[in-house]
Scaffold this active site. Sequence first.
Site, PDB file in Angstrom:
ATOM      1  N   THR A  17       0.809  -1.220   0.000  1.00 14.03           N
ATOM      2  CA  THR A  17       0.000   0.000   0.000  1.00 14.03           C
ATOM      3  C   THR A  17       0.841   1.267   0.000  1.00 14.03           C
ATOM      4  O   THR A  17       0.486   2.257  -0.626  1.00 14.03           O
ATOM      5  CB  THR A  17      -0.929   0.005   1.237  1.00 14.03           C
ATOM      6  N   ASP A  59       1.853  -6.886  -4.300  1.00 10.56           N
ATOM      7  CA  ASP A  59       1.038  -6.897  -3.092  1.00 10.56           C
ATOM      8  C   ASP A  59       1.670  -7.996  -2.227  1.00 10.56           C
ATOM      9  O   ASP A  59       1.995  -9.077  -2.733  1.00 10.56           O
ATOM     10  CB  ASP A  59      -0.404  -7.260  -3.454  1.00 10.56           C
ATOM     11  N   SER A  60       1.835  -7.733  -0.963  1.00 10.22           N
ATOM     12  CA  SER A  60       2.612  -8.696  -0.163  1.00 10.22           C
ATOM     13  C   SER A  60       1.900 -10.025   0.029  1.00 10.22           C
ATOM     14  O   SER A  60       2.492 -10.980   0.523  1.00 10.22           O
ATOM     15  CB  SER A  60       3.010  -8.096   1.189  1.00 10.22           C
ATOM     16  N   SER A  61       0.632 -10.120  -0.396  1.00  9.94           N
ATOM     17  CA  SER A  61      -0.025 -11.432  -0.373  1.00  9.94           C
ATOM     18  C   SER A  61       0.673 -12.385  -1.339  1.00  9.94           C
ATOM     19  O   SER A  61       0.503 -13.601  -1.240  1.00  9.94           O
ATOM     20  CB  SER A  61      -1.492 -11.296  -0.765  1.00  9.94           C
ATOM     21  N   THR A  91       1.667  -4.659   4.379  1.00 13.21           N
ATOM     22  CA  THR A  91       1.532  -5.072   5.775  1.00 13.21           C
ATOM     23  C   THR A  91       1.049  -6.511   5.928  1.00 13.21           C
ATOM     24  O   THR A  91       1.299  -7.140   6.950  1.00 13.21           O
ATOM     25  CB  THR A  91       0.548  -4.147   6.520  1.00 13.21           C
ATOM     26  N   ARG A 248      -1.392 -25.790  15.504  1.00  9.69           N
ATOM     27  CA  ARG A 248      -1.970 -24.675  16.275  1.00  9.69           C
ATOM     28  C   ARG A 248      -2.865 -25.261  17.356  1.00  9.69           C
ATOM     29  O   ARG A 248      -3.988 -25.714  17.090  1.00  9.69           O
ATOM     30  CB  ARG A 248      -2.778 -23.728  15.374  1.00  9.69           C
ATOM     31  N   GLN A 280      -2.642 -21.288  19.682  1.00  6.53           N
ATOM     32  CA  GLN A 280      -3.497 -20.353  18.941  1.00  6.53           C
ATOM     33  C   GLN A 280      -3.581 -18.992  19.654  1.00  6.53           C
ATOM     34  O   GLN A 280      -4.030 -18.017  19.053  1.00  6.53           O
ATOM     35  CB  GLN A 280      -4.916 -20.933  18.809  1.00  6.53           C
ATOM     36  N   CYS A 281      -3.170 -18.944  20.918  1.00  9.17           N
ATOM     37  CA  CYS A 281      -3.214 -17.671  21.653  1.00  9.17           C
ATOM     38  C   CYS A 281      -2.087 -16.766  21.159  1.00  9.17           C
ATOM     39  O   CYS A 281      -0.967 -17.220  20.952  1.00  9.17           O
ATOM     40  CB  CYS A 281      -3.011 -17.893  23.153  1.00  9.17           C
TER      41      CYS A 281
HETATM   42  N1  ASP Z   1      -2.478  -5.930   0.575  1.00  8.56           N
HETATM   43  C1  ASP Z   1      -1.455  -4.975   0.912  1.00  8.56           C
HETATM   44  C2  ASP Z   1      -0.137  -5.715   1.002  1.00  8.56           C
HETATM   45  O1  ASP Z   1       0.100  -6.407   1.947  1.00  8.56           O
HETATM   46  C3  ASP Z   1      -1.765  -4.282   2.184  1.00  8.56           C
HETATM   47  C4  ASP Z   1      -0.688  -3.335   2.658  1.00  8.56           C
HETATM   48  O2  ASP Z   1       0.171  -2.894   1.926  1.00  8.56           O
HETATM   49  O3  ASP Z   1      -0.705  -2.989   3.814  1.00  8.56           O
HETATM   50  O4  ASP Z   1       0.668  -5.605   0.103  1.00  8.56           O
END
Ligand code: ASP
Length: 345
Positions: A17, A59-61, A91, A248, A280-281
């Site tokens: 982002t 995108d970090s996904s 993120t 987990r 899982q905690c």
């Molecule tokens: N989907 C975005 C990513 O992880 C979200 C972000 O940048 O915070 O690349």
Amino acid sequence: MTNSEKPRILIIYTGGTIGMVETADGLQPFDFSHLMDNVPKVGQLGYQIDSVQFSQPIDSSNMSPAYWNMIVKDIADRYDQYDGFVVLHGTDTMAYTASALAFMLRNLRKPVVITGSQLPIGDTREDGTENLIAALQVAAAKDDNGDPMIQEVVISFQDYIVRGCRSTKFTSTGFHAFKSFNYPVLGTIDLHIEYAKPYLLRHQTAEPLNPFYSLDPSVLVMWLFPGISESVVKAQLATPGIKAVVLRTFGAGNAPTEQWFLDALSDAVGRGLIIYNVTQCQNGGDEQKRYYTGDMLAKAGVISGYDITVEAAVTKLMYLLGAGLTSDQIKEYLGISIVGEITVG
Ligand code: ASP
């Protein structure tokens, strides 16, 4: 500041982002020049800042070990030329990257500061500018001896600096997106940037940086829930190609004590699978010996994860599996804190 006194920082822009813009198809990664155009304040720091970026910001996904190798190589190739490194990253998987880099950048003695933002820098109201500027300052900070204040991988985000391999993204909307549930924060970012010196990582050896590029991702995460069926457990444990399972568990590392479950675990351990108990905690850790239910796991050959995060557990297993160790050696390292990822002893 003369040129030779200026902190030299390398920014590595991976995407996320922080460098995104609105398009007709929603938020899309843009190129790095967009970022620098939008953050003229960076110039006021008076640092010598260079940057490299992924040819296709992601995108970090879509983050993966192949991209982690690219980040590690960017750092390793230029390690001697810079005082610190700032990695700009989405993120969503930032905590995984922070954990992976902590294991891969062996003998790291310089700051690797990861940051990003919840809103794009181009937005009217955004958190990216502050996060970027603070990350640059953290990367440039020195201690009383003139050594880098941070000598490890950290996430610097909003008001806090946290150890990378202790970090977790805990909110998808809040600006304060990362927490370190089981280890004190390494610093606070408010009027001043204050460092929690007793908690900063300091290594005893002076070995040169020894980057690692061979993570083995043959890992599975199995999340328990009341009512999980025998077929679901057995199917997961029989997944072709896996070498380790992050289990987990409930609370302090507990799991069902039904015989079929314990037999399935013992059988998997007997086939050479490493089963790693991670609660899982978010806060606290597993104490396998505390309850009968956890003790049964230990007896089935499950290894305690102590207070490790799932992000660090997955990447630590990838690291140990990739390091060509025997199963016994891997189990031994799982009980040792390599870069401050668990609290033992
Ligand atoms: N989907 C975005 C990513 O992880 C979200 C972000 O940048 O915070 O690349």
